[in-house]
Design an enzyme around this catalytic site. Structure first.
Site, PDB file in Angstrom:
ATOM      1  N   HIS A 154       2.451  -6.284 -23.413  1.00  0.00           N
ATOM      2  CA  HIS A 154       1.209  -5.520 -23.571  1.00  0.00           C
ATOM      3  C   HIS A 154       0.148  -6.326 -24.312  1.00  0.00           C
ATOM      4  CE1 HIS A 154      -1.407  -2.153 -23.603  1.00  0.00           C
ATOM      5  NE2 HIS A 154      -0.478  -1.223 -23.535  1.00  0.00           N
ATOM      6  N   ASP A 393       5.197  -1.601  -1.978  1.00  0.00           N
ATOM      7  CA  ASP A 393       5.956  -2.023  -0.798  1.00  0.00           C
ATOM      8  C   ASP A 393       6.004  -3.543  -0.734  1.00  0.00           C
ATOM      9  OD1 ASP A 393       7.102  -2.481   1.651  1.00  0.00           O
ATOM     10  OD2 ASP A 393       5.587  -1.423   2.817  1.00  0.00           O
TER      11      ASP A 393
END
Length: 450
Positions: A154, A393
Site C-alpha cells: 500500500h 479474466d
C-alpha cells in the site's frame, strides 16, 4: 485446510526498465504502508490446465512489469519515517501451491482463517529493502478450480492503482494491448519536493489521534482484543430504505445522500450501539476519499500511486444514536466535501513540514503500536463500490468470487457490490469488530432498517 507449496519464483520484467530512486508522495507514506491482500476464485473449466495457467500468468506478468516497473522494485527507509522507491527490477514473488480441498467447501466464500493459506503472507521481520512489493500465489484445488491470491504494498499503490495493474496484467494475458498506460511520475503530488513555507495550512483533523475510550490514555488494550469478520449483505430494497431514512428525516436540502454516505452512517450508528458507549463518548469515522478528480487540474488517467486521503467525521455516541440516520450521513458528507484541491495540497504541505512521519503510519503489522487506529470507539469505512473489482479474466473466464483477504483490525469495514448481483444495487459490508460486539452489531444492522 492443507496446502502444499510446490515452488516459488522471482518474476522480473521481460525487458530492461528504468532504474533509479523514485520519490514517493506524502500520501504514499502515511496510513497503511504494509501489504493489502485480495483473492479471486476460478471454477474448473477445460481452459484451466494448471501448466498453461502458470505459464500464462508468469509470462504476462513479466510483460506487465515492463510497464508497471515500480512494482518490481523495493522500498527503502531514508530516515524520519520516510520512504523512497528503488526501481531496480528485483522482481516480484510468484508462488505455486496445491490443495486437496474443493471450491464447494468455501460455501459463500466469506473470509476465513483458511484464506491465510491461499494468500501469500509477508514476513515483516525481513528488512523492508528485501521485501517484494507484490506477491502472487496460485493454488490449484482438487476439483480443478484455482485461487489467485495477491498481496501488494500500500506504500506503492492505492486500490485504484492496484486494480489498474491487475486488470492490465489480465489484458496482456489475453493478448490485448494496454487500455491505459500507467503514469509513473509522482511529482504531480510534489513527491520529493521541499515544503512551501508560504502556503497556508488548513485544519486537518484527520492527522490528530482519533478519540480514545473515555478513561483510557491509549488504545493498546483495545488492539489486543479478539476480533471476528462478517460479510453482511444488503439487498437493493434495504439500501433504498436506508437512503430514504437518511434523506426523509434530515435537514438536508441538497441532493439525496449517496449509498456510501447512507451505509457508512448506518454502520457508524450500529457500532456505537453494539459497543454500548457512554452517551458522551466521542467517536470518529474514517472516510477514504480519492482525490484524483478533485485536484485542479485532475490527475491524469492511470496515475500510479496513492491519491487517496483519509478524512474523519466526528460526533458523540449519543448524538449519533438519538438523532435520525440523516445526521450521521450529514457528518460524513461534510467531511467528504472538504476534500478539494486546496485541502489536498494543504495536507501535503502539513506532512512535508513534519519532522517525522512515523506517527501518521499504521505500524501494527510491523510490530509497532504507534500510528492511527480506527478501533473502538472509532470505525473506518472504505468503499469499493465504484472500483472495477469484478470480471478479472486472464483468458479462462471470469472469477466465481472476488473479495478482500483476511483482516483483523477492529473497526475495519469495506463496502463491495454484491458479486452475484452487482448490477442491481445490492451490496456487501465486510466488517471486522471485536468478538464481544459482533452479534449485537448484526442485530442492530438489520433490525434498524425500517
Amino acid at each position: 485446510m492443507v496446502v502444499s507449496y510446490k515452488s516459488s519464483y522471482t518474476v522480473k520484467p521481460a525487458e530492461p526498465t528504468w532504474t533509479g530512486s523514485l520519490s514517493l508522495s506524502e500520501w504514499d507514506q502515511i496510513g497503511t504502508i504494509t501489504h493489502v491482500p485480495t483473492i479471486y476464485f476460478y471454477p474448473s473449466s477445460q481452459k484451466l490446465l494448471i501448466d498453461t495457467v502458470i505459464t500464462t500468468l508468469k509470462d504476462s506478468l513479466r510483460r506487465a512489469l515492463v510497464h508497471f516497473y515500480p512494482l518490481a522494485g523495493r522500498l527503502r527507509w531514508i530516515g524520519h519515517g520516510r520512504l523512497e522507491l528503488v526501481c531496480n527490477a528485483a522482481g516480484v514473488q510468484f508462488i505455486e501451491a496445491e490443495s486437496q480441498s474443493k471450491l464447494d467447501s468455501f460455501g459463500d466464500f466469506s473470509p476465513s482463517p483458511e484464506y491465510d493459506f491461499l494468500i501469500p503472507s509477508v514476513d515483516y521481520t525481513i528488512p523492508i529493502q528485501e521485501l517484494p512489493l507484490l506477491i502472487v500465489q496460485v493454488t490449484k484445488f482438487q476439483c480443478g478450480g484455482i485461487s489467485l491470491g495477491f498481496t501488494i504494498s500500500h506504500a506503492v499503490v492505492d486500490g485504484q492503482s492496484a486494480l489498474h495493474f491487475i486488470s492490465e496484467w489480465a489484458r496482456i494475458a489475453r493478448g490485448e494491448p494496454l487500455a491505459v498506460s500507467p503514469f509513473i511520475d509522482r511529482k504531480l503530488l510534489r513527491a520529493g519536493d521541499p515544503p512551501v513555507l508560504s502556503r497556508p495550512i488548513l485544519d486537518h483533523k484527520e492527522f490528530n489521534h482519533p478519540p480514545l475510550l473515555i478513561g483510557q490514555t491509549n488504545n493498546i488494550e483495545e488492539r489486543k482484543k479478539k476480533t471476528a469478520v462478517a460479510m453482511l449483505k444488503l439487498t437493493k430494497s434495504q439500501v433504498d430504505k436506508l437512503k430514504n431514512m437518511a434523506t426523509n428525516k434530515s435537514l438536508n436540502t441538497g441532493r439525496p445522500y449517496s449509498r456510501y454516505e447512507t451505509i457508512a452512517g448506518h454502520i457508524w450508528r450500529c457500532a456505537c450501539k453494539a459497543r454500548d458507549h457512554k452517551p458522551e463518548q466521542p467517536t470518529a469515522l474514517g472516510v477514504c476519499v480519492d482525490s484524483r478528480s478533485r485536484l485542479q487540474p485532475p490527475l491524469p488517467p492511470g496515475y500510479f500511486g496513492n491519491a487517496t486521503l483519509d478524512v474523519i467525521a466526528v460526533s458523540s455516541s449519543d448524538e449519533l444514536i438519538s438523532k435520525p440516520l440523516g445526521y450521521a450521513a450529514s457528518k460524513i458528507r461534510k467531511a467528504i466535501m472538504t476534500v478539494n484541491d486546496e485541502y489536498v495540497r494543504s495536507g501535503i504541505e502539513f506532512l512535508k513540514s513534519q519532522a517525522d512521519l512515523t506517527k501518521f503510519q499504521d505500524l501494527h503489522a510491523l510490530g509497532g503500536d504507534d500510528g492511527p487506529f480506527y478501533g473502538n470507539p472509532n470505525i473506518g469505512v472504505v468503499s469499493w463500490l465504484t472500483l472495477p473489482i469484478y470480471g478479472l479474466d486472464f483468458g479462462w473466464g471470469r472469477e466465481v468470487y472476488m473479495g478482500p483477504g483476511t483482516h483483523d483490525f477492529d473497526g475495519d469495514s469495506l463496502l463491495l457490490p454484491n458479486h452475484d448481483d452487482h448490477e442491481d444495487g445490492s451490496l456487501v459490508v465486510a466488517l471486522c469488530l471485536q468478538v464481544s460486539h459482533m452479534e449485537a452489531f448484526k442485530n442492530h444492522f438489520y433490525q434498524d432498517i425500517i
